[in-house]
Structures are given as C-alpha cells and as structure tokens.
Scaffold this motif. Structure first.
Motif, PDB file in Angstrom:
ATOM      1  N   GLY A 181       0.874  -1.304   0.073  1.00 19.06           N
ATOM      2  CA  GLY A 181       0.062  -0.013   0.048  1.00 19.06           C
ATOM      3  C   GLY A 181       0.823   1.371   0.091  1.00 19.06           C
ATOM      4  N   LEU A 182       0.288   2.332   0.179  1.00 21.97           N
ATOM      5  CA  LEU A 182       0.992   3.542   0.297  1.00 21.97           C
ATOM      6  C   LEU A 182       1.596   3.917   1.496  1.00 21.97           C
ATOM      7  CD1 LEU A 182      -1.917   6.034  -1.309  1.00 21.97           C
ATOM      8  CD2 LEU A 182       0.050   4.783  -2.406  1.00 21.97           C
ATOM      9  N   VAL A 183       2.786   4.595   1.738  1.00 24.52           N
ATOM     10  CA  VAL A 183       3.470   4.912   2.700  1.00 24.52           C
ATOM     11  C   VAL A 183       4.152   6.162   2.617  1.00 24.52           C
ATOM     12  CG1 VAL A 183       3.990   2.522   3.402  1.00 24.52           C
ATOM     13  CG2 VAL A 183       5.516   3.773   1.937  1.00 24.52           C
ATOM     14  N   PHE A 184       4.180   6.916   3.802  1.00 27.05           N
ATOM     15  CA  PHE A 184       5.235   8.058   3.684  1.00 27.05           C
ATOM     16  C   PHE A 184       6.496   7.774   3.329  1.00 27.05           C
ATOM     17  CE2 PHE A 184       1.759   9.805   6.466  1.00 27.05           C
ATOM     18  CZ  PHE A 184       1.785  11.025   5.933  1.00 27.05           C
ATOM     19  N   LYS A 185       7.018   8.069   2.193  1.00 27.74           N
ATOM     20  CA  LYS A 185       8.582   7.957   1.675  1.00 27.74           C
ATOM     21  C   LYS A 185       9.473   9.031   2.418  1.00 27.74           C
ATOM     22  CE  LYS A 185      11.615   7.794  -2.570  1.00 27.74           C
ATOM     23  NZ  LYS A 185      12.033   9.259  -1.995  1.00 27.74           N
ATOM     24  N   GLU A 186       9.008  10.427   2.444  1.00 23.73           N
ATOM     25  CA  GLU A 186       9.886  11.338   2.876  1.00 23.73           C
ATOM     26  C   GLU A 186       9.035  12.300   3.667  1.00 23.73           C
ATOM     27  OE1 GLU A 186      13.606  14.326   1.802  1.00 23.73           O
ATOM     28  OE2 GLU A 186      12.817  13.019   0.158  1.00 23.73           O
ATOM     29  N   VAL A 187       9.379  12.852   4.835  1.00 26.31           N
ATOM     30  CA  VAL A 187       8.785  13.702   5.426  1.00 26.31           C
ATOM     31  C   VAL A 187       9.627  14.982   5.817  1.00 26.31           C
ATOM     32  CG1 VAL A 187       7.394  14.104   7.716  1.00 26.31           C
ATOM     33  CG2 VAL A 187       7.144  11.898   6.530  1.00 26.31           C
ATOM     34  N   VAL A 225      -2.333   2.089  -7.257  1.00 26.86           N
ATOM     35  CA  VAL A 225      -3.105   2.881  -6.185  1.00 26.86           C
ATOM     36  C   VAL A 225      -3.554   4.107  -6.897  1.00 26.86           C
ATOM     37  CG1 VAL A 225      -3.366   3.175  -3.921  1.00 26.86           C
ATOM     38  CG2 VAL A 225      -1.971   1.293  -4.530  1.00 26.86           C
ATOM     39  N   TYR A 226      -4.861   4.326  -6.455  1.00 29.06           N
ATOM     40  CA  TYR A 226      -5.444   5.719  -6.973  1.00 29.06           C
ATOM     41  C   TYR A 226      -5.353   6.708  -5.866  1.00 29.06           C
ATOM     42  CZ  TYR A 226      -6.459   3.506 -11.422  1.00 29.06           C
ATOM     43  OH  TYR A 226      -6.453   3.226 -12.532  1.00 29.06           O
ATOM     44  N   ALA A 227      -4.609   7.839  -5.901  1.00 24.14           N
ATOM     45  CA  ALA A 227      -4.583   8.765  -4.676  1.00 24.14           C
ATOM     46  C   ALA A 227      -5.875   9.558  -4.640  1.00 24.14           C
ATOM     47  CB  ALA A 227      -3.549   9.934  -5.186  1.00 24.14           C
ATOM     48  N   ASP A 228      -6.759   9.539  -5.267  1.00 23.10           N
ATOM     49  CA  ASP A 228      -8.072  10.376  -5.459  1.00 23.10           C
ATOM     50  C   ASP A 228      -8.587  10.091  -3.957  1.00 23.10           C
ATOM     51  OD1 ASP A 228      -7.260   9.345  -8.086  1.00 23.10           O
ATOM     52  OD2 ASP A 228      -9.023  10.575  -8.692  1.00 23.10           O
ATOM     53  N   PRO A 248      -3.444   8.184 -10.818  1.00 24.85           N
ATOM     54  CA  PRO A 248      -3.176   6.875 -10.360  1.00 24.85           C
ATOM     55  C   PRO A 248      -1.626   6.982  -9.823  1.00 24.85           C
ATOM     56  CG  PRO A 248      -3.088   7.062 -12.953  1.00 24.85           C
ATOM     57  CD  PRO A 248      -3.712   8.300 -12.138  1.00 24.85           C
ATOM     58  N   ILE A 249      -1.102   6.076  -9.008  1.00 23.21           N
ATOM     59  CA  ILE A 249       0.274   5.986  -8.576  1.00 23.21           C
ATOM     60  C   ILE A 249       0.657   4.453  -8.956  1.00 23.21           C
ATOM     61  CG2 ILE A 249       1.783   6.227  -6.667  1.00 23.21           C
ATOM     62  CD1 ILE A 249      -0.196   7.857  -5.141  1.00 23.21           C
ATOM     63  N   GLU A 250       1.689   4.529 -10.000  1.00 20.44           N
ATOM     64  CA  GLU A 250       2.025   3.205 -10.257  1.00 20.44           C
ATOM     65  C   GLU A 250       2.978   2.776  -9.163  1.00 20.44           C
ATOM     66  OE1 GLU A 250       1.357   1.846 -13.308  1.00 20.44           O
ATOM     67  OE2 GLU A 250       0.161   3.287 -13.893  1.00 20.44           O
ATOM     68  N   PRO A 251       3.234   1.186  -9.194  1.00 15.88           N
ATOM     69  CA  PRO A 251       3.935   0.684  -8.337  1.00 15.88           C
ATOM     70  C   PRO A 251       5.533   1.360  -8.471  1.00 15.88           C
ATOM     71  CG  PRO A 251       2.665  -1.053  -9.215  1.00 15.88           C
ATOM     72  CD  PRO A 251       2.346   0.535  -9.916  1.00 15.88           C
ATOM     73  N   GLY A 252       5.960   1.549  -7.307  1.00 14.59           N
ATOM     74  CA  GLY A 252       7.435   2.405  -7.093  1.00 14.59           C
ATOM     75  C   GLY A 252       7.590   3.591  -7.551  1.00 14.59           C
ATOM     76  N   LYS A 253       6.212   4.312  -7.823  1.00 13.81           N
ATOM     77  CA  LYS A 253       6.275   5.769  -8.046  1.00 13.81           C
ATOM     78  C   LYS A 253       5.541   6.473  -6.758  1.00 13.81           C
ATOM     79  CE  LYS A 253       7.738   5.298 -12.175  1.00 13.81           C
ATOM     80  NZ  LYS A 253       8.970   5.848 -12.392  1.00 13.81           N
ATOM     81  N   SER A 254       5.559   7.888  -6.787  1.00 14.80           N
ATOM     82  CA  SER A 254       5.347   8.484  -5.503  1.00 14.80           C
ATOM     83  C   SER A 254       4.537  10.005  -6.129  1.00 14.80           C
ATOM     84  CB  SER A 254       6.346   9.093  -4.964  1.00 14.80           C
ATOM     85  OG  SER A 254       7.264   9.652  -5.197  1.00 14.80           O
ATOM     86  N   ILE A 255       3.872  10.425  -5.189  1.00 19.49           N
ATOM     87  CA  ILE A 255       3.358  11.952  -5.376  1.00 19.49           C
ATOM     88  C   ILE A 255       3.654  12.650  -4.255  1.00 19.49           C
ATOM     89  CG2 ILE A 255       1.308  11.021  -6.431  1.00 19.49           C
ATOM     90  CD1 ILE A 255      -0.229  11.728  -3.629  1.00 19.49           C
ATOM     91  N   ILE A 282       4.523  10.574  -0.777  1.00 20.65           N
ATOM     92  CA  ILE A 282       3.728   9.320  -0.634  1.00 20.65           C
ATOM     93  C   ILE A 282       4.211   8.475  -1.570  1.00 20.65           C
ATOM     94  CG2 ILE A 282       1.430   8.464  -0.160  1.00 20.65           C
ATOM     95  CD1 ILE A 282       0.748  11.310   0.970  1.00 20.65           C
ATOM     96  N   TYR A 283       4.446   7.173  -1.379  1.00 13.23           N
ATOM     97  CA  TYR A 283       5.034   6.069  -2.343  1.00 13.23           C
ATOM     98  C   TYR A 283       4.119   4.910  -2.195  1.00 13.23           C
ATOM     99  CZ  TYR A 283       8.697   3.140  -4.138  1.00 13.23           C
ATOM    100  OH  TYR A 283       9.503   2.367  -4.951  1.00 13.23           O
ATOM    101  N   ASN A 284       4.004   4.507  -3.404  1.00 11.73           N
ATOM    102  CA  ASN A 284       3.380   3.252  -3.627  1.00 11.73           C
ATOM    103  C   ASN A 284       4.208   2.185  -3.560  1.00 11.73           C
ATOM    104  OD1 ASN A 284       1.562   0.942  -4.351  1.00 11.73           O
ATOM    105  ND2 ASN A 284       1.229   1.797  -6.441  1.00 11.73           N
ATOM    106  N   ASN A 285       4.013   1.544  -2.318  1.00 11.99           N
ATOM    107  CA  ASN A 285       4.821   0.363  -1.898  1.00 11.99           C
ATOM    108  C   ASN A 285       4.398  -0.994  -2.532  1.00 11.99           C
ATOM    109  OD1 ASN A 285       7.500  -0.006  -0.646  1.00 11.99           O
ATOM    110  ND2 ASN A 285       6.688  -0.740   1.194  1.00 11.99           N
TER     111      ASN A 285
END
Length: 411
Positions: A145-151, A180-183, A228-235, A172-175
């Motif tokens: 799922g989604l995780v905080f990658k950097e804060v 996964v959709y960020a909407d 959409p957030i692809e696997p291994g990508k982030s917003i 926020i990273y798709n782990n």
C-alpha cells in the motif's frame, strides 16, 4: 658484622616497600571496582495477540535504546518468547519489538495468507536493579500500500535568518505491486506537543488507543481514477509548490517544489492568508483546517502525520482536548481508516509525548533541530522487479526512517 646488619636493614626496607606497593595496588583495584556502575540482566517477554493460534512469539527482534546515551542492545526471543539482555546499565530506555510474518507464517497463526508486520514498544521505560520483566503484546498490519517515503517538516532558514521559509513537503510512495489511486486520499497533522518545551504535557487524547486526533485535514482531488500512482512511484504534497531555491525570499540550500516536482499543493485561500498559489499545480481540497491562518504549517519541532481514507471525512466527529481549557476542536480519525502513520518528536528523550497509538506506529524519530534543512527519509528494504524499490515498513518510525542533511523529493 656491620655488613650483615646492613644487608638485613636493606632487606627490611625492600619488604616494607613491597608491602606498600601491594597495599596501593589493592586500594586502586578496590577504587576501580567501586567506580564501575552496576549493571543488570533484564528480560522482555513478547506475545502474539490473543486472537492468534499461539501467543508465544519466537524469533522476535527486541531492541533496547538508552534515551540518554543512544546506545542500543539487541536480542531475539527464545522458545518461550523471552529476550534476555545481560549487563544493561540502569536507566531510561526505548524498548521496541518487531517481527515480519511471511504469508505462510501468517496463515498458520491467523488463518489469512497475507504477509504481516508486527511490532510493540514501551517508550521511556525505566530499567532498574531488580526490575520486573517487561511484557509486550505485538500488533500489526498487512504489508503493502501507500507509505510516507519522505517527511520534510523541519524547514530551512533564509540566509539572513530573519524569515522562516515554509518549504515543507510530504512524499507518499506506492510500496505495493498494484496501481493505487490517490483520489480522495487525506493527509492530516496530528495534535499534541512534540516535546520541545520542558513544560509541555502529553496530549490529553493519549489514552485513546483506537483513534487519532488531528488538527487539519486536506484531501487529494479527483473522480476516483484521476491520479494513479504506479508501483514504485510517488506523489508529493507541497506546502507551497514553488522553487524555494530561486525564490527571492527563499534559500539556495532549500528545495525545488515547483511545477514538475510537486503533484499537489496545500493552498490556504482565506482573508488572512499570505500563501502563494501555483496555478500549474492542483490544490488539495480543504476538509478541516481551523488552524490554517496564513498558510498550513505542521510542527517544525516534530510533525506526526497520517494518511487515510474515509467515505465522508467532513463528517468526522470533533472533540476538544480533555484536561485543558482549549476550545479548539480536533477531528477524530479511527485507526481502521489510517493507511500509514509516522511520528516525529523534538528529541530522543520525549517519548512520553507520543501522539499516535502504538498499534499504528510503535516508535518515533527526531531531527537535529528546527530550520536545519534536515529531512526524514524511509529506509529501502529490497529491490523488486524492474528495479522497483521496496521500502521498509514495520510501522515503527524509529526503525523505518533515517535523517538526511537535505531533502530529496522523488529521488
């Protein structure tokens, strides 16, 4: 005769000198022994939740971290679920237990074939001579799922040092292995003192282990499948989506969060606002933000953050903090709705100020200070297919994050 007496006299002198040296050695040895601080042997017993088929937790990593010296000791639980530490100095410790269950292991314990991260902790735990063993019960959640990658909450300072640069951002990273959709994803900062003052008290909500109480809530726009957030990508959600390196009021040592870097920005559109709106970066939707006056800024001394989804976040119940005279209302977010949580406080010794329930995050991290430009980055765990990074997610900020000298958005 005189030579014989002389030899006897010399012999007595040597015997006396030898006796004095021995006495001095004994005294020094005793002093050295007395100066050594007493140590203790200490046990930590770890159990699985009562709902598991077995409560004895074998092979669990248990870490003791001294809150003053930052020294750590690690042990693993035995067949009885007990981790033994020998020669520990009495003092204040952070005690953290963690274990990863594979899908196969989880199936035998829970009946569900889903990998699980488990953890438990006791923060500001005092270990003394003859102290009773500590009992910990593990909690956890499924992997992915989604995780905080950097804060990045500490911010940087302008070169003159007279103004603070609000250059905070949250990546926020798709782990997982699926899109996964960020909407409708909500981000919120958790209420409570980060422990930057000796007079600060723990949050009045600390006894509620089933909910998180937040100051502000912002939501990603979209119709359900817009972002959409692809696997291994982030917003990246930026406080202000500009290039803070080249901004006239900025800092060349800060960070570029402008167009092409930030995916969303938190823009406060109010009468008192001093915020700047980048028209090329979509704005987050304001759900609840009574504390956003000039702009949205999380605690620079230590931000605790959650991301969550809720069918109607605007309808979340509001509460005033127990034990205070404050009239400010905080939104209550159930643990069940939380996707990821991270806890950052002001220093290593203020674990009693923890704001997020241990079942969501068993530990906490901390930066070297405020306006230092330091950022908190999640540690990578492995590399998946096509070079996709898999980030460590044990629901324990202490273990999962490290401090870096400068922010690294999308790197």
């Amino acid at each position: 005769m005189s030579n014989s007496k002389s030899r006897m006299s010399m012999k007595r002198i040597l015997q006396q000198v030898s006796a004095c040296i021995c006495a001095m050695i004994l005294v020094l040895s005793a002093c050295k022994k007395d100066s050594q601080a007493p140590t203790v042997n200490y046990n930590v017993k770890v159990s699985y939740p009562a709902s598991y088929t077995s409560t004895v937790a074998v092979g669990v990593k248990v870490t003791l971290k001294n809150s003053v010296t930052n020294t750590t000791s690690v042990a693993t639980t035995n067949a009885e679920g007990v981790a033994t530490f020998n020669g520990i100095l009495p003092g204040n410790y952070q005690v953290i237990a963690s274990k990863d269950l594979t899908a196969e292991e989880a199936l035998s314990l829970t009946g569900y074939s889903t990998a699980v991260y488990l953890n438990a902790s006791a923060l500001n735990h005092v270990i003394q001579i003859d102290a009773a063993p500590l009992d910990l019960v593990l909690n956890g959640s499924k992997v992915g799922g989604l995780v905080f990658k950097e804060v990045y909450y500490a911010c940087s300072r302008t070169p003159g040092g007279t103004n603070y640069l609000i250059d905070q951002f949250y990546e926020i990273y798709n782990n997982s292995t699926e899109v996964v959709y960020a909407d409708s994803l909500c981000i919120a900062d958790v209420h409570g003192s980060p422990g930057n003052s000796a007079s600060s008290k723990p949050t009045g909500f600390q006894s509620d282990v089933n909910n998180v109480y937040v100051r502000n809530i912002w939501m990603v726009p979209g119709n359900g499948k817009s972002h959409p957030i692809e696997p291994g990508k982030s917003i990246i959600i930026a406080q202000t989506a500009i290039n803070h390196k080249t901004d006239p009021a900025g800092n060349p040592n800060s960070v570029d969060l402008g167009t092409g870097i930030a995916d969303f920005e938190v823009y406060v559109n109010a009468a008192a606002s001093k915020d700047v709106d980048n028209p090329d970066v979509p704005n987050m939707i304001q759900i609840y933000a009574p504390n956003a006056g000039f702009y949205w800024q999380t605690y620079v001394f230590g931000a605790s953050m959650i991301i969550f989804k809720h069918a109607d976040p605007a309808s979340l119940p509001l509460f005033t903090e127990p034990g205070t005279t404050s009239s400010t209302q905080l939104a209550q977010v159930p643990n069940a709705n939380v996707i990821d949580a991270v806890e950052f406080l002001a220093s290593a010794t203020v674990g009693d100020k923890k704001r997020i329930p241990v079942s969501l995050d068993a530990g906490f991290g901390y930066a070297g200070g405020t306006y230092t430009g330091e950022s908190m980055v999640r540690k990578s765990k492995a590399t998946g297919t096509n070079g996709r990074l898999i980030y460590q997610d044990t629901n324990n900020t202490t273990d999962d994050f490290k401090v870096v000298a400068t922010p690294t958005p999308k790197k």
